[in-house]
Design an enzyme around this catalytic site. Structure first.
Site, short mmCIF file in Angstrom:
data_model
loop_
_atom_site.label_atom_id
_atom_site.label_comp_id
_atom_site.label_asym_id
_atom_site.label_seq_id
_atom_site.Cartn_x
_atom_site.Cartn_y
_atom_site.Cartn_z
CG HIS A 1 -1.93 0.97 1.36
ND1 HIS A 1 -1.70 2.28 1.72
CD2 HIS A 1 -3.27 0.87 1.15
CE1 HIS A 1 -2.85 2.94 1.73
NE2 HIS A 1 -3.82 2.10 1.39
CG ASP B 1 0.32 -2.42 6.23
OD1 ASP B 1 -0.64 -2.51 7.02
OD2 ASP B 1 0.26 -1.79 5.16
CD GLN C 1 -7.11 -4.66 4.16
OE1 GLN C 1 -8.09 -5.31 4.54
NE2 GLN C 1 -7.21 -3.40 3.77
CE LYS D 1 -7.40 -0.02 6.09
NZ LYS D 1 -8.06 0.26 4.82
CB CYS E 1 -3.61 3.26 -1.67
SG CYS E 1 -4.83 4.54 -1.41
N1 PMP Z 1 -1.92 -0.74 4.61
C1 PMP Z 1 -2.89 -1.48 4.07
C2 PMP Z 1 -2.58 -2.89 3.65
C3 PMP Z 1 -4.17 -0.95 3.91
O1 PMP Z 1 -5.14 -1.71 3.38
C4 PMP Z 1 -4.42 0.37 4.31
C5 PMP Z 1 -5.79 1.01 4.13
N2 PMP Z 1 -6.34 0.78 2.87
C6 PMP Z 1 -3.38 1.11 4.89
C7 PMP Z 1 -2.15 0.52 5.02
C8 PMP Z 1 -3.58 2.51 5.37
O2 PMP Z 1 -4.48 2.53 6.41
P1 PMP Z 1 -5.08 3.90 6.97
O3 PMP Z 1 -5.54 4.68 5.77
O4 PMP Z 1 -6.19 3.48 7.86
O5 PMP Z 1 -3.96 4.58 7.71
#
Ligand code: PMP
Length: 444
Positions: A162, A239, A242, A265, A402
Site C-alpha cells: 500500500h 503492515d 488487512q 478496518k 493505493c
Molecule cells: N496498509 C494497508 C494494507 C491498507 O489496506 C491500508 C488502508 N487501505 C493502509 C495501510 C492505510 O491505512 P489507513 O488509511 O487506515 O492509515
C-alpha cells in the site's frame, strides 16, 4: 461500579458452546478475562457460518457491502461504547485531578491493555495509539529509521505494498541517502520470499511488508520473513491493516519487530490505530512530534521526554476512539478470529468459483487469499463495473487501491475489488455474481 467502568467495552457476544452469540454483562469485562489461551474452535461445526449482520445498523437489508478492506461497518457494541463515552462519562485523560478524568484515564489505559492482549504484546507499554496504520508507519520512519539508518543502508519493500508502506520510507530514504529495494511477486500474487531472501544483504536494516495484501488478499509467511530479515540483522515491520480483522495475530509468535494496524478496518472507529514495537526499539526511539503529554519536564533550557508509549503520543489523544477500538476487539474476539477467517475463506472460495466461470472475468491473487477478491472484466473499466454494481445495491471498490506499483506489475490501471467481513454471506456473493453477469451482458 463507577460510570466509566461501564464504558469499558464488554465483549458483545461470546460463543457458549451452543454456537449462539451471548450477551455479556459489563461486569464480565474481557479486560479481566484475557482471551489469549482461550480454546479455539477446532471443527467445522464450530466454524458454522456467521449470521451477525443484524449487529450492523448501517447495513440495510438487501445491500451487499463488499468494501470492508477499505473500511469495516460498525457493530452496535462499538457504536454503543462510543455513544456512552460521549453521553455519560466523557472527560480528558492523564491530566485531570477530578474523579471523572481519572476514571477516563483508567478506561483509556485499559483499552491499551486490551490491544496489547489482542496482538500478543508483552506489555501495554509496547502499544502506541496513533491515528491509523499510515501514521504508525510514518512514526517508525521518522523516529526509528531516521535515527538508525545511514547513507548506504537499504530498505526492502515488496511490489504489493500500500502507498502508506512505500511513501513514508521514500521520504526518509531520500533524506538519509538510503536505497529502497522491491521484492517481486510470485505468479499467483504472493510476495516472492525466495527472491526477497536472495536480495537481502547486511546493508538492509529494515524489511517492511504487508501481512495481508489489500488488493490480492495474499497472506505473507510472516515468520519466514522475520527469519530472513533477522539473519541479515534487519528489522521486520508488518503492515497488519488487512490481517487483524481476519486472522489471529500474535506478534511474539510472528517474531516481527514492528506491527501496525488501523482501528477502522477492525470494525472500530476511524482516527485510531496502533503501533506495536519491541520494547527495546521503542525505548531507543526519539520523539517524532512534540507537545503536551509526551514530556517529562519542559524548560527553555532543556526538555526531557516521557517514556514510551507516552513519548509518541503528543497532544490530547483520540480518547473515545481507543474505547471504541477496545469494543471492536471485544466484538471480533467474541466471534473468534478463527471463525472469521474460516467464514471469509468460504466466501472467497464461493466468489472465486462463481466469477471464475464467467469467461471475461480475470481473477487476481492466490486462491487462498484472505477475505479479498480482485478482478477485472475484459473490455470494461473497473469504475464502470463499480457503478453498475452500485445500481444493483452491491458496493465494491474500483481503482488502484493505493497500490499503483502493484497495478503496474499486474499490467492494469485499476481492478475491481470485493472484500468481505463478518456481516457478509452467500446472498452477497449471489448479488455480486448476478451484478457482474449484468455487466457482461451490457458490455457483451
Ligand atoms: N496498509 C494497508 C494494507 C491498507 O489496506 C491500508 C488502508 N487501505 C493502509 C495501510 C492505510 O491505512 P489507513 O488509511 O487506515 O492509515
Amino acid at each position: 461500579m463507577n460510570e466509566v467502568a461501564q464504558v469499558l467495552p464488554g465483549r458483545g457476544r461470546e460463543g457458549d458452546g451452543t454456537g449462539e452469540p451471548q450477551a455479556m454483562s459489563p461486569a464480565a469485562s474481557p479486560l479481566r478475562q484475557p482471551l489469549r489461551g482461550r480454546p479455539l474452535p477446532v471443527n467445522g461445526e464450530d466454524l458454522a457460518p456467521l449470521d451477525v449482520v443484524a449487529d450492523f445498523p448501517a447495513i440495510p437489508p438487501g445491500w451487499a457491502y463488499l468494501d470492508t478492506a477499505a473500511t469495516a461497518q460498525k457493530p452496535q457494541p462499538v457504536i454503543d461504547a462510543i455513544t456512552r463515552a460521549y453521553d455519560t462519562t466523557y472527560a480528558t485523560v492523564h491530566r485531570g485531578v477530578y474523579a471523572r478524568s481519572a476514571d477516563m484515564t483508567l478506561a483509556y489505559e485499559a483499552a491499551r491493555r486490551r490491544v496489547a492482549d489482542f496482538v500478543g504484546a508483552g506489555s501495554a507499554d509496547e502499544i502506541v495509539f496513533v491515528r491509523g496504520a499510515t501514521e504508525a508507519i510514518n512514526l517508525v520512519a521518522q523516529s526509528w529509521a531516521a535515527t538508525h539508518l545511514k547513507v548506504g543502508d537499504r530498505i526492502l519493500l515488496s511490489m504489493l505494498e500500500h502507498h502508506s508502506n512505500i511513501v513514508p520510507w521514500q521520504l526518509v530514504a531520500e533524506r538519509l541517502g538510503v536505497a529502497i529495494d522491491v521484492a517481486p511477486l510470485t505468479a499467483d500474487g504472493r510476495i516472492d520470499l525466495d527472491a526477497a531472501e536472495a536480495m537481502l544483504t547486511e546493508r538492509h536494516k529494515l524489511v517492511a511488508l504487508a501481512h495481508v495484501s489489500n488488493v490480492l488478499g495474499s497472506v505473507l509467511d510472516a515468520h519466514r520473513a522475520a527469519d530472513m530479515a533477522h539473519r541479515v540483522g534487519a528489522k521486520l515491520l508488518l503492515d497488519g491493516c488487512q490481517a487483524v480483522p481476519r486472522l489471529p495475530v500474535d506478534v511474539a509468535a510472528l517474531d516481527c519487530d514492528f506491527y501496525v494496524f488501523s482501528g477502522h478496518k477492525l470494525y472500530g472507529p476511524t482516527g485510531i490505530g496502533c503501533l506495536w514495537a519491541r520494547p527495546d526499539l521503542l525505548d531507543a526511539m526519539p520523539p517524532w512530534q512534540g507537545g503536551g503529554a509526551m514530556i517529562d519536564r519542559v524548560s527553555f533550557e532543556r526538555t526531557t521526554y516521557a517514556p514510551a508509549p507516552a513519548r509518541f503520543e503528543a497532544g490530547t489523544p483520540h480518547i473515545v476512539g481507543a474505547l471504541g477500538l477496545a469494543a471492536a476487539i471485544d466484538y471480533v474476539e467474541g466471534i473468534g478470529l478463527d471463525r472469521i477467517h474460516a467464514h471469509e475463506t468460504t466466501l472467497v472460495a464461493q466468489a472465486r468459483e462463481a466469477l471464475g466461470r464467467i469467461n471475461s472475468v480475470r481473477l487476481f491473487g492466490p486462491a487462498d487469499s484472505a477475505g479479498i477478491v480482485s478482478f477485472a472484466i475484459e473490455g470494461v473499466h473497473p469504475h464502470d463495473v463499480g457503478t453498475i454494481l452500485d445500481e444493483a445495491k452491491v458496493a465494491i471498490r474500483a481503482g488502484h487501491h493505493c497500490a499503483q506499483p502493484l497495478m503496474a506489475a499486474l499490467g492494469v490501471d485499476a481492478t475491481a475489488r470485493a472484500s468481505f467481513g463478518v456481516y457478509n454471506g452467500p446472498a452477497d456473493i449471489e448479488a455480486l455474481v448476478a451484478g457482474i453477469e449484468r455487466v457482461t451482458r451490457i458490455f457483451g
